[in-house]
Design a protein around this motif. Structure first.
Motif, PDB file in Angstrom:
ATOM      1  N   ALA A 199      -0.083  -9.219   4.019  1.00 45.99           N
ATOM      2  CA  ALA A 199       1.034  -9.228   3.077  1.00 45.99           C
ATOM      3  C   ALA A 199       1.977 -10.377   3.434  1.00 45.99           C
ATOM      4  O   ALA A 199       2.353 -10.537   4.598  1.00 45.99           O
ATOM      5  N   VAL A 216      -0.124  -9.364  -1.404  1.00 44.82           N
ATOM      6  CA  VAL A 216      -1.207  -8.989  -0.492  1.00 44.82           C
ATOM      7  C   VAL A 216      -2.450  -9.781  -0.904  1.00 44.82           C
ATOM      8  O   VAL A 216      -2.889  -9.704  -2.051  1.00 44.82           O
ATOM      9  N   VAL A 252       5.859  -4.877  -3.395  1.00 41.98           N
ATOM     10  CA  VAL A 252       4.594  -5.299  -2.783  1.00 41.98           C
ATOM     11  C   VAL A 252       3.496  -5.247  -3.837  1.00 41.98           C
ATOM     12  O   VAL A 252       3.285  -4.203  -4.478  1.00 41.98           O
ATOM     13  N   GLY A 294       8.343  -9.537   9.612  1.00 47.36           N
ATOM     14  CA  GLY A 294       9.707  -9.079   9.359  1.00 47.36           C
ATOM     15  C   GLY A 294       9.771  -7.737   8.665  1.00 47.36           C
ATOM     16  O   GLY A 294      10.192  -7.642   7.518  1.00 47.36           O
ATOM     17  N   THR A 309      -6.743  -7.660   4.590  1.00 51.22           N
ATOM     18  CA  THR A 309      -5.732  -8.354   3.795  1.00 51.22           C
ATOM     19  C   THR A 309      -4.469  -8.545   4.622  1.00 51.22           C
ATOM     20  O   THR A 309      -4.260  -7.870   5.632  1.00 51.22           O
ATOM     21  N   SER A 341      -2.073   0.823   0.876  1.00 49.99           N
ATOM     22  CA  SER A 341      -0.829   0.362   1.476  1.00 49.99           C
ATOM     23  C   SER A 341      -0.318   1.450   2.412  1.00 49.99           C
ATOM     24  O   SER A 341       0.506   2.265   2.036  1.00 49.99           O
ATOM     25  N   PRO A 342      -0.858   1.454   3.629  1.00 48.68           N
ATOM     26  CA  PRO A 342      -0.634   2.594   4.521  1.00 48.68           C
ATOM     27  C   PRO A 342       0.833   2.976   4.657  1.00 48.68           C
ATOM     28  O   PRO A 342       1.162   4.150   4.774  1.00 48.68           O
ATOM     29  N   GLY A 343       1.714   1.966   4.637  1.00 49.03           N
ATOM     30  CA  GLY A 343       3.132   2.244   4.877  1.00 49.03           C
ATOM     31  C   GLY A 343       3.721   3.194   3.862  1.00 49.03           C
ATOM     32  O   GLY A 343       4.669   3.928   4.148  1.00 49.03           O
ATOM     33  N   ASN A 363       0.568   0.914  10.150  1.00 49.10           N
ATOM     34  CA  ASN A 363       1.399   0.437   9.043  1.00 49.10           C
ATOM     35  C   ASN A 363       1.595  -1.073   9.168  1.00 49.10           C
ATOM     36  O   ASN A 363       2.393  -1.538   9.978  1.00 49.10           O
ATOM     37  N   PRO A 364       0.842  -1.863   8.376  1.00 43.61           N
ATOM     38  CA  PRO A 364       0.851  -3.318   8.569  1.00 43.61           C
ATOM     39  C   PRO A 364       2.191  -3.963   8.229  1.00 43.61           C
ATOM     40  O   PRO A 364       3.004  -3.391   7.512  1.00 43.61           O
ATOM     41  N   LEU A 365       2.381  -5.173   8.761  1.00 48.04           N
ATOM     42  CA  LEU A 365       3.668  -5.878   8.606  1.00 48.04           C
ATOM     43  C   LEU A 365       3.582  -6.969   7.547  1.00 48.04           C
ATOM     44  O   LEU A 365       2.519  -7.536   7.308  1.00 48.04           O
ATOM     45  N   LEU A 401       1.826  -2.020  -5.207  1.00 50.80           N
ATOM     46  CA  LEU A 401       1.658  -1.002  -4.163  1.00 50.80           C
ATOM     47  C   LEU A 401       2.980  -0.343  -3.814  1.00 50.80           C
ATOM     48  O   LEU A 401       3.008   0.787  -3.351  1.00 50.80           O
ATOM     49  N   ARG A 402       4.067  -1.085  -3.976  1.00 45.02           N
ATOM     50  CA  ARG A 402       5.392  -0.518  -3.689  1.00 45.02           C
ATOM     51  C   ARG A 402       6.398  -1.142  -4.644  1.00 45.02           C
ATOM     52  O   ARG A 402       6.455  -2.365  -4.765  1.00 45.02           O
ATOM     53  N   ARG A 420       7.248   2.252  15.037  1.00 47.40           N
ATOM     54  CA  ARG A 420       6.457   2.188  13.803  1.00 47.40           C
ATOM     55  C   ARG A 420       5.009   2.530  14.096  1.00 47.40           C
ATOM     56  O   ARG A 420       4.433   2.009  15.066  1.00 47.40           O
TER      57      ARG A 420
HETATM   58  P1  AMP Z   1       8.252  -2.759   5.463  1.00 46.86           P
HETATM   59  O1  AMP Z   1       8.029  -4.045   6.156  1.00 46.86           O
HETATM   60  O2  AMP Z   1       8.624  -1.646   6.373  1.00 46.86           O
HETATM   61  O3  AMP Z   1       9.184  -2.910   4.313  1.00 46.86           O
HETATM   62  O4  AMP Z   1       6.857  -2.315   4.834  1.00 46.86           O
HETATM   63  C1  AMP Z   1       5.858  -3.214   4.449  1.00 46.86           C
HETATM   64  C2  AMP Z   1       5.041  -2.605   3.362  1.00 46.86           C
HETATM   65  O5  AMP Z   1       3.988  -3.505   3.034  1.00 46.86           O
HETATM   66  C3  AMP Z   1       4.418  -1.294   3.755  1.00 46.86           C
HETATM   67  O6  AMP Z   1       4.455  -0.416   2.654  1.00 46.86           O
HETATM   68  C4  AMP Z   1       2.985  -1.699   4.103  1.00 46.86           C
HETATM   69  O7  AMP Z   1       2.056  -0.674   3.955  1.00 46.86           O
HETATM   70  C5  AMP Z   1       2.758  -2.818   3.099  1.00 46.86           C
HETATM   71  N1  AMP Z   1       1.706  -3.728   3.561  1.00 46.86           N
HETATM   72  C6  AMP Z   1       1.784  -4.611   4.562  1.00 46.86           C
HETATM   73  N2  AMP Z   1       0.610  -5.244   4.731  1.00 46.86           N
HETATM   74  C7  AMP Z   1      -0.236  -4.746   3.818  1.00 46.86           C
HETATM   75  C8  AMP Z   1      -1.598  -4.979   3.488  1.00 46.86           C
HETATM   76  N3  AMP Z   1      -2.333  -5.879   4.154  1.00 46.86           N
HETATM   77  N4  AMP Z   1      -2.145  -4.265   2.484  1.00 46.86           N
HETATM   78  C9  AMP Z   1      -1.414  -3.371   1.820  1.00 46.86           C
HETATM   79  N5  AMP Z   1      -0.113  -3.087   2.077  1.00 46.86           N
HETATM   80  C10 AMP Z   1       0.467  -3.770   3.071  1.00 46.86           C
END
Ligand code: AMP
Ligand code: MG
Length: 336
Positions: free
Chosen positions: A122, A103, A186, A144, A120, A226-228, A65-67, A197-198, A61
């Protein structure tokens, strides 16, 4: 290479000895894949930065891309954030445990590796007994992200986790298929107005019933929050081609076109009429029911990959309710 153990655990009454063993693995800095109601997650102790780093390595990963941090009790919020805005409290009360990630501004205790340096963090409380018991047994929140190689469809069965991460993680807790099959919704509640965001397992309509109209991150500037959401995602090896709902003619034409090119063509449809010749090839006709479709989507993409399909023709769904999250995943999968 690690030896990846798989332990079957009851989703209704998780066996205490198995949960304690898994918590011990986490306590020692190991990685444990665990079921949630959305998809399988890859767990590590959130307050052990070295363990969290291993999550990024195992998944491949990108570090930007934050968790998402998973909690089991409201008290655990205090270690992660100094302030939950009123709207966040209302949403958490209504939808936790459940497929909603909030978030919020992070506290100084949250390791940078989790937030990718953002201010921030999540957070969500999953609606799954195994996940909740595991977090309680560790007595610490766990990160997770989905337990797959980055970019691949998220895992909805323990087998999917094994296929992607065998040899890279310590343990998989197998509690059967996940209920929702899509990731959490999200929402950023750290700013006004709150922003989706998602799209995910909790539908926008239910959120808006409770707090009124919300905004979504459609433009690029917002997406950067939301970088991911910017990364390659949800993709099977095969090329995914979307077909309009009910467009049998386009389906047949594209099927013929790719077949004529010598490609091995598969399909996932629900309302398109499939001729008996095509039916005998590689495809899935699923009930016209959005919950079933979304629960099975990632599994079907993975199943078709195993058959070494070149092109998968996928019937689109209406962009409302869960259909919004599904089309988000499918559009990304089709853009590779
Ligand atoms: P995943 O765990 O792979 O399902 O992805 C987690 C999602 O949460 C990704 O789209 C991240 O970019 C988003 N996300 C996690 N932490 C943050 C944060 N601090 N701000 C914005 N988005 C976040
Ligand atoms: Mg993921």
């Amino acid at each position: 290479m690690l030896e990846t153990k798989i332990l079957i655990v009851s989703p209704v009454n998780p066996e205490r000895n198995i949960i304690n063993f898994a918590a011990e693995v986490l306590h020692l800095g190991g990685l444990v894949a665990f079921p949630t109601e959305t998809v399988y997650g890859l767990g590590a102790d959130a307050f052990n930065p070295d363990a969290v780093k291993k999550v990024f390595e195992a998944k491949g990963r990108p570090a930007d891309n934050p968790l998402i941090v998973h909690i089991a009790e409201y008290d655990q919020l205090e270690e992660l954030t100094d302030h939950i805005p009123q709207v966040g409290k209302i949403l958490a009360e209504a939808f936790w445990p459940g497929p909603l990630t909030l978030v919020v501004k992070s506290s100084k205790f949250v390791p940078d590796v989790i937030t990718a340096g953002l201010e921030t963090v999540a957070i969500r409380m999953p609606d799954n007994k195994v996940a909740l018991e595991l977090i309680k047994a560790l007595n610490s929140p766990i990160v997770g992200p989905s337990a797959n190689i980055s970019g691949r469809p998220s895992p909805t069965l323990a087998q999917h986790v094994y296929d992607d991460l065998n040899g890279k993680i310590n343990l998989i807790l197998d509690a059967g298929p996940t209920h929702i099959g899509l990731e959490s919704t999200v929402m950023d509640v750290s700013t006004q107005p709150p922003l989706i965001l998602r799209f995910g397992g909790l539908v926008r309509e239910r959120i808006e019933q409770l707090i009124g109209e919300v905004q979504t991150s459609n433009d690029e500037k917002m997406l950067r929050r939301s970088p991911g959401t910017m990364h390659r995602h949800y993709s099977p090896e095969a090329k995914v081609v979307l077909i309009e709902r009910g467009d049998t003619l386009a389906f047949e034409q594209l099927y013929k076109k790719y077949s004529d090119e010598g490609k091995k063509v598969g399909f996932i449809v629900y309302s398109i009429t499939v001729s008996s010749i095509i039916k005998s090839s590689y495809g899935k006709i699923i009930p016209n029911d959005i919950e079933n479709y979304s629960r099975l989507l990632f599994q079907m993409l993975r199943d078709l990959d195993k058959l070494e399909i070149d092109v998968i023709l996928v019937e689109s769904v209406e962009e409302k309710g869960l259909g919004k999250a599904m089309m988000d995943r499918l559009t990304k999968a089709s853009h590779q």
